[in-house]
Write a protein that holds these residues in place. Structure first.
Motif, PDB file in Angstrom:
ATOM      1  N   MET A 146      -2.457  -3.601   9.996  1.00  0.00           N
ATOM      2  CA  MET A 146      -2.713  -3.067   8.674  1.00  0.00           C
ATOM      3  C   MET A 146      -1.774  -1.888   8.442  1.00  0.00           C
ATOM      4  N   LYS A 147      -1.061  -1.913   7.332  1.00  0.00           N
ATOM      5  CA  LYS A 147      -0.121  -0.831   7.041  1.00  0.00           C
ATOM      6  C   LYS A 147      -0.844   0.384   6.492  1.00  0.00           C
ATOM      7  N   PRO A 148      -0.300   1.571   6.717  1.00  0.00           N
ATOM      8  CA  PRO A 148      -0.922   2.786   6.175  1.00  0.00           C
ATOM      9  C   PRO A 148      -0.950   2.721   4.641  1.00  0.00           C
ATOM     10  N   GLN A 149      -2.012   3.229   4.073  1.00  0.00           N
ATOM     11  CA  GLN A 149      -2.131   3.222   2.620  1.00  0.00           C
ATOM     12  C   GLN A 149      -2.246   4.639   2.092  1.00  0.00           C
ATOM     13  N   THR A 150      -1.795   4.807   0.876  1.00  0.00           N
ATOM     14  CA  THR A 150      -1.908   6.116   0.253  1.00  0.00           C
ATOM     15  C   THR A 150      -3.336   6.325  -0.246  1.00  0.00           C
ATOM     16  N   TRP A 181      -8.777   0.585  -4.264  1.00  0.00           N
ATOM     17  CA  TRP A 181      -9.549  -0.384  -3.486  1.00  0.00           C
ATOM     18  C   TRP A 181     -11.042  -0.072  -3.602  1.00  0.00           C
ATOM     19  N   GLU A 182     -11.383   1.189  -3.465  1.00  0.00           N
ATOM     20  CA  GLU A 182     -12.785   1.616  -3.550  1.00  0.00           C
ATOM     21  C   GLU A 182     -13.380   1.284  -4.920  1.00  0.00           C
ATOM     22  N   LEU A 183     -12.638   1.533  -5.981  1.00  0.00           N
ATOM     23  CA  LEU A 183     -13.120   1.226  -7.327  1.00  0.00           C
ATOM     24  C   LEU A 183     -13.341  -0.275  -7.511  1.00  0.00           C
TER      25      LEU A 183
END
Length: 77
Positions: free
Chosen positions: A1-5, A12-14
């Protein structure tokens, strides 16, 4: 999994939060139509919509190694 900002994670949460709400609303609507004896076509359409929402939610959660089991309660407590 690549790092996300942080912005990516917030988006993603929304999306996850919105889908959980859609699953709950669609499930409640489906139950109402079943209880009132509405047409099988209407019930089938809501079942398909519920499955679509659940599938999209599952895919989003899998991107972070998560799973969620959605089990409708028989009655609200």
């Amino acid at each position: 999994m690549k790092p996300q900002t942080i912005i990516d994670l917030e988006q993603w949460e929304l999306r996850v939060s919105r889908l959980i709400g859609l699953v709950a609303i669609t499930n409640q609507t489906l139950q109402m139509h079943r209880e009132t004896g509405d047409s099988w076509l209407m019930i089938k359409q809501y079942e398909e919509l519920l499955a679509e929402h659940q599938q999209e939610l599952d895919q989003l959660l899998k991107t972070h190694g998560l799973t969620l089991k959605v089990v409708p309660a028989d009655s609200a407590a």
